[in-house]
Design a protein around this motif. Structure first.
Motif, PDB file in Angstrom:
ATOM      1  N   THR A   1       0.826  -1.203   0.000  1.00 37.87           N
ATOM      2  CA  THR A   1       0.000   0.000   0.000  1.00 37.87           C
ATOM      3  C   THR A   1       0.862   1.256   0.000  1.00 37.87           C
ATOM      4  OG1 THR A   1      -1.721  -1.182   1.219  1.00 37.87           O
ATOM      5  CG2 THR A   1      -1.831   1.214   1.213  1.00 37.87           C
ATOM      6  N   ASP A   2       1.892   1.280   0.834  1.00 38.03           N
ATOM      7  CA  ASP A   2       2.715   2.481   1.009  1.00 38.03           C
ATOM      8  C   ASP A   2       4.192   2.167   0.870  1.00 38.03           C
ATOM      9  OD1 ASP A   2       0.805   4.709   1.964  1.00 38.03           O
ATOM     10  OD2 ASP A   2       0.267   3.020   3.253  1.00 38.03           O
ATOM     11  N   ASN A   3       4.876   2.933   0.033  1.00 37.74           N
ATOM     12  CA  ASN A   3       6.328   2.951  -0.052  1.00 37.74           C
ATOM     13  C   ASN A   3       6.838   4.274   0.503  1.00 37.74           C
ATOM     14  OD1 ASN A   3       6.835   0.484  -1.197  1.00 37.74           O
ATOM     15  ND2 ASN A   3       7.397   1.261  -3.212  1.00 37.74           N
ATOM     16  N   ALA A   4       8.080   4.284   0.936  1.00 37.08           N
ATOM     17  CA  ALA A   4       8.708   5.539   1.346  1.00 37.08           C
ATOM     18  C   ALA A   4      10.120   5.597   0.773  1.00 37.08           C
ATOM     19  CB  ALA A   4       8.749   5.662   2.864  1.00 37.08           C
ATOM     20  N   TYR A   5      10.525   6.789   0.345  1.00 31.38           N
ATOM     21  CA  TYR A   5      11.869   6.997  -0.183  1.00 31.38           C
ATOM     22  C   TYR A   5      12.752   7.485   0.959  1.00 31.38           C
ATOM     23  CZ  TYR A   5      15.580   8.396  -3.400  1.00 31.38           C
ATOM     24  OH  TYR A   5      16.769   8.514  -4.077  1.00 31.38           O
ATOM     25  N   LEU A   6      13.545   6.574   1.518  1.00 35.82           N
ATOM     26  CA  LEU A   6      14.400   6.867   2.658  1.00 35.82           C
ATOM     27  C   LEU A   6      15.795   6.319   2.393  1.00 35.82           C
ATOM     28  CD1 LEU A   6      11.921   5.905   5.527  1.00 35.82           C
ATOM     29  CD2 LEU A   6      12.714   8.223   5.002  1.00 35.82           C
ATOM     30  N   MET A   7      16.806   7.097   2.756  1.00 34.13           N
ATOM     31  CA  MET A   7      18.200   6.680   2.616  1.00 34.13           C
ATOM     32  C   MET A   7      18.536   6.283   1.188  1.00 34.13           C
ATOM     33  SD  MET A   7      18.731   4.522   6.155  1.00 34.13           S
ATOM     34  CE  MET A   7      18.325   5.253   7.744  1.00 34.13           C
ATOM     35  N   GLY A   8      17.946   7.023   0.232  1.00 34.08           N
ATOM     36  CA  GLY A   8      18.301   6.843  -1.165  1.00 34.08           C
ATOM     37  C   GLY A   8      17.665   5.674  -1.863  1.00 34.08           C
ATOM     38  N   ARG A   9      16.631   5.071  -1.266  1.00 38.01           N
ATOM     39  CA  ARG A   9      15.978   3.950  -1.931  1.00 38.01           C
ATOM     40  C   ARG A   9      14.523   3.851  -1.489  1.00 38.01           C
ATOM     41  NH1 ARG A   9      18.329  -1.726  -0.019  1.00 38.01           N
ATOM     42  NH2 ARG A   9      16.481  -2.334  -1.212  1.00 38.01           N
ATOM     43  N   TRP A  10      13.740   3.116  -2.288  1.00 40.30           N
ATOM     44  CA  TRP A  10      12.328   2.896  -1.980  1.00 40.30           C
ATOM     45  C   TRP A  10      12.173   1.620  -1.154  1.00 40.30           C
ATOM     46  CZ3 TRP A  10       8.649   6.377  -2.826  1.00 40.30           C
ATOM     47  CH2 TRP A  10       8.875   7.374  -3.780  1.00 40.30           C
ATOM     48  N   ASN A  11      11.360   1.721  -0.101  1.00 40.21           N
ATOM     49  CA  ASN A  11      11.033   0.555   0.714  1.00 40.21           C
ATOM     50  C   ASN A  11       9.570   0.637   1.134  1.00 40.21           C
ATOM     51  OD1 ASN A  11      13.638  -0.987   1.512  1.00 40.21           O
ATOM     52  ND2 ASN A  11      14.175   1.154   1.838  1.00 40.21           N
ATOM     53  N   PRO A  12       8.858  -0.502   1.190  1.00 44.23           N
ATOM     54  CA  PRO A  12       7.563  -0.485   1.856  1.00 44.23           C
ATOM     55  C   PRO A  12       7.758  -0.056   3.311  1.00 44.23           C
ATOM     56  CG  PRO A  12       7.840  -2.515   0.591  1.00 44.23           C
ATOM     57  CD  PRO A  12       9.174  -1.822   0.605  1.00 44.23           C
ATOM     58  N   LEU A  13       6.777   0.637   3.866  1.00 47.65           N
ATOM     59  CA  LEU A  13       6.925   1.113   5.243  1.00 47.65           C
ATOM     60  C   LEU A  13       7.078  -0.031   6.238  1.00 47.65           C
ATOM     61  CD1 LEU A  13       4.432   4.115   5.360  1.00 47.65           C
ATOM     62  CD2 LEU A  13       6.906   4.205   5.517  1.00 47.65           C
ATOM     63  N   ASN A  14       6.523  -1.202   5.900  1.00 50.96           N
ATOM     64  CA  ASN A  14       6.656  -2.336   6.813  1.00 50.96           C
ATOM     65  C   ASN A  14       7.935  -3.127   6.569  1.00 50.96           C
ATOM     66  OD1 ASN A  14       5.938  -3.469   4.389  1.00 50.96           O
ATOM     67  ND2 ASN A  14       4.197  -4.636   5.169  1.00 50.96           N
ATOM     68  N   GLN A  15       8.871  -2.528   5.828  1.00 43.64           N
ATOM     69  CA  GLN A  15      10.197  -3.105   5.638  1.00 43.64           C
ATOM     70  C   GLN A  15      11.209  -1.963   5.702  1.00 43.64           C
ATOM     71  OE1 GLN A  15      10.378  -5.438   1.993  1.00 43.64           O
ATOM     72  NE2 GLN A  15       8.281  -6.183   2.302  1.00 43.64           N
ATOM     73  N   GLY A  16      12.474  -2.280   5.700  1.00 38.60           N
ATOM     74  CA  GLY A  16      13.487  -1.238   5.607  1.00 38.60           C
ATOM     75  C   GLY A  16      13.710  -0.476   6.903  1.00 38.60           C
ATOM     76  N   PRO A  17      14.181   0.775   6.811  1.00 35.62           N
ATOM     77  CA  PRO A  17      14.690   1.500   7.987  1.00 35.62           C
ATOM     78  C   PRO A  17      13.641   1.851   9.036  1.00 35.62           C
ATOM     79  CG  PRO A  17      14.675   2.916   6.040  1.00 35.62           C
ATOM     80  CD  PRO A  17      14.400   1.529   5.566  1.00 35.62           C
ATOM     81  N   VAL A  18      12.355   1.943   8.672  1.00 31.10           N
ATOM     82  CA  VAL A  18      11.345   2.325   9.668  1.00 31.10           C
ATOM     83  C   VAL A  18      10.457   1.138  10.064  1.00 31.10           C
ATOM     84  CG1 VAL A  18      11.301   4.715   8.869  1.00 31.10           C
ATOM     85  CG2 VAL A  18       9.655   3.085   7.940  1.00 31.10           C
ATOM     86  N   GLN A  19      10.835  -0.058   9.651  1.00 29.45           N
ATOM     87  CA  GLN A  19       9.977  -1.226   9.859  1.00 29.45           C
ATOM     88  C   GLN A  19       9.610  -1.429  11.327  1.00 29.45           C
ATOM     89  OE1 GLN A  19      11.719  -4.923   8.604  1.00 29.45           O
ATOM     90  NE2 GLN A  19       9.944  -6.157   9.215  1.00 29.45           N
ATOM     91  N   GLN A  20      10.584  -1.394  12.216  1.00 27.08           N
ATOM     92  CA  GLN A  20      10.324  -1.679  13.618  1.00 27.08           C
ATOM     93  C   GLN A  20       9.364  -0.651  14.224  1.00 27.08           C
ATOM     94  OE1 GLN A  20      13.878  -2.165  15.960  1.00 27.08           O
ATOM     95  NE2 GLN A  20      12.767  -2.590  17.853  1.00 27.08           N
ATOM     96  N   GLY A  21       9.629   0.627  13.989  1.00 26.64           N
ATOM     97  CA  GLY A  21       8.754   1.658  14.527  1.00 26.64           C
ATOM     98  C   GLY A  21       7.374   1.623  13.901  1.00 26.64           C
ATOM     99  N   PHE A  22       7.310   1.341  12.597  1.00 32.53           N
ATOM    100  CA  PHE A  22       6.040   1.279  11.902  1.00 32.53           C
ATOM    101  C   PHE A  22       5.172   0.154  12.450  1.00 32.53           C
ATOM    102  CE2 PHE A  22       3.365  -0.252   8.381  1.00 32.53           C
ATOM    103  CZ  PHE A  22       2.708   0.925   8.032  1.00 32.53           C
ATOM    104  N   GLU A  23       5.758  -1.026  12.654  1.00 31.90           N
ATOM    105  CA  GLU A  23       4.982  -2.158  13.173  1.00 31.90           C
ATOM    106  C   GLU A  23       4.526  -1.891  14.610  1.00 31.90           C
ATOM    107  OE1 GLU A  23       3.766  -4.468  11.574  1.00 31.90           O
ATOM    108  OE2 GLU A  23       4.868  -4.386   9.693  1.00 31.90           O
TER     109      GLU A  23
END
Length: 502
Positions: A152-174
């Motif tokens: 549903t949602d991607n975010a462009y963080l640290m120079g790349r695209w990641n779903p919000l439930n993966q990548g650099p914000v995964q823990q806080g997002f969950e």
């Protein structure tokens, strides 16, 4: 439970955009300011969105000393043909009513366009709450509710695209998703209608969404939520109340739903059902200049946008004023000072929506794609994501709130399409290097005031507003303190029910 459905915004303030009047729809880099030679082929059609001319004429004091006698009498007058006005009209479709709408097309911010068979939103894109009374209404209109598929949602963080439930914000997002899921089941969830909010829920209106989250969640996630707040709620995470922020962002704990063309599908079905019940009861391209309560009636003074010098009066037994509150206070005569002060305290952002039309697919991401550190826009939606059709091209709907609303209104009023579009291309390419030679059109839509800023304290203030003002009922999503489809529909349903009980 209302969430964010409604318009997304885009921040162009501070980019140093070139001022000036727009010329033709073609981009001519050698002669037009702000253009780039590589995009000389890109077409810029005329603006869609707000027709601000008639409203500015009223604001600036058009002559209303001598008013014409009523030329028509109806049981009910509905001023405003957005989702609230259409919902009220749908509930009253077997009654003698007249609906008056400023724009040429009904739907308010819930309108759509088409490019190569791809329907795209001009504003309001998706919905969340399908419980009573919303789901049954959609079903009665013949709309099939399908949850948007992941991601549903991607975010462009640290120079790349990641779903919000993966990548650099995964823990806080969950962690936040679990927290909001628990709140959704609580009697203290900050929901719609705000009139039924619990004491604990109202405490959330006294603090910002940032203050609610700051100690428990990482900065990168807060940056994403800040972009979301600008896009959905008309202000930064520090301006928006925790009541509104939790209400909207709780969408991450469940499903969201969208139709091709966004929430225009709901508006179009409402219009169709109203027209089937009786013709010639909705007028477009007319602007209401004054609403005057008499002893036993309400007089509505309006004019055709094509002939503003010719005033017309229609008399109704009752009226529903389904327009943004900043404008309601301008046209409703005799508004008590205490109520006027509440309406005057409502703040609005300004925003631009840009539909990028490509001849071939150029981006394979999520439904909604967020760029939290981007100075030009907050996010873009893949308009074809919810359609099962195999269209040859692709439309990306870019949402861009102006961080400074007044600056934004000035830029939209000037209307320099080339300068605005040029900065969008630059920022879009920086995070997603598309094959821009496949870009054929950028279709711009402007909104000067309509998205309320759901600031701290707004819900508490609006709860003290008396919406039943004699023979006139105030009804707009503004009345719920959050610009969402659920707010608009609720207000329309309540207005119709209140009128029927009189």
């Amino acid at each position: 439970m209302n969430r964010r459905d409604f318009l997304k915004w885009m921040g162009l303030a501070g980019l140093g955009l070139t001022a000036g009047l727009a010329g033709s729809g073609c981009w001519k880099p050698k002669t037009e300011p702000g253009a780039k030679g590589a995009f000389a082929h890109v077409q810029l059609p005329e603006w869609t969105g707000d027709s601000f001319g008639p409203m500015h004429r009223i604001r600036d004091g058009m002559a209303l000393e001598t008013l014409p006698k009523p030329s028509r009498t109806v049981e009910v007058a509905i001023i405003g043909g957005g989702l609230t006005g259409l919902t009220a009209a749908h509930q009253l479709r077997d009654s003698d009513f007249l609906l008056l709408e400023r724009e040429a097309q009904l739907g308010g911010n819930a309108k759509s366009g088409d490019y190569q068979g791809i329907q795209y939103a001009l504003g309001s894109a998706y919905l969340v709450d399908v419980e009573e009374p919303y789901g049954p209404l959609y079903e009665s209109l013949g709309l099939t509710l399908q949850p948007i598929r992941e991601p549903t949602d991607n975010a462009y963080l640290m120079g790349r695209w990641n779903p919000l439930n993966q990548g650099p914000v995964q823990q806080g997002f969950e962690k936040l998703r679990k927290h909001l899921a628990q709140l959704l089941q609580s009697q203290d969830f900050p929901g719609v209608p705000i009139e039924l909010a619990s004491t604990e829920a109202l405490k959330l209106d006294k603090i910002s969404f940032y203050d609610y989250l700051k100690t428990d969640y990482p900065p990168d996630l807060l940056h994403c939520i800040d972009a979301y707040c600008y896009s959905a709620l008309g202000g930064s995470i520090r301006e928006i109340s925790a009541y509104a922020g939790i209400n909207f962002y709780s969408e991450i704990a469940g499903s969201i739903y969208a139709f091709p063309g966004g929430n225009a599908a709901v508006a179009q079905r409402l219009v169709s059902a109203i027209e089937k019940a009786g013709p010639n009861r909705m007028m477009t391209d007319v602007s209401v200049a004054k609403v005057i309560q008499r002893d036993h009636a309400v007089d509505i003074v309006y004019f055709s946008n094509a002939q503003p010098e010719e005033l017309i009066t229609v008399r109704a037994k009752q009226a529903i004023l389904a327009v943004p509150f900043f404008f309601a206070r301008r046209i409703l005569a005799g508004l008590p000072d205490s109520q006027d002060a509440i309406l005057h305290g409502v703040r609005y952002g300004s925003y631009l929506v840009a539909n990028f039309c490509f001849d071939r697919p150029v981006f394979n991401g999520a439904y909604d794609n967020w760029s939290p550190h981007n100075p030009a826009f907050t996010d873009f939606i893949d308009a074809g994501y919810v359609s099962h059709d195999q269209a040859p091209g692709q439309v990306l709907t870019v949402y861009a709130p102006f961080r400074n609303a007044q600056v934004g209104r000035s830029k939209l009023l000037l209307g320099n399409r080339k300068a605005l579009a040029s900065d969008l291309i630059t920022q879009l390419q920086a995070i997603a290097p598309f094959k821009m030679q496949l870009l054929k059109e950028i279709r711009l839509t402007r909104y000067g005031h309509q998205l309320m800023t759901s600031r701290v304290g707004q819900v508490s203030e609006l709860r003290s507003l008396n919406k039943n003002m004699g023979r006139v009922i105030l009804a707009h999503s503004d009345g719920q303190g959050m610009a969402a489809i659920e707010s608009a529909i609720w207000e329309g349903l309540q207005a119709a029910q209140n009128l029927k009980r009189r």
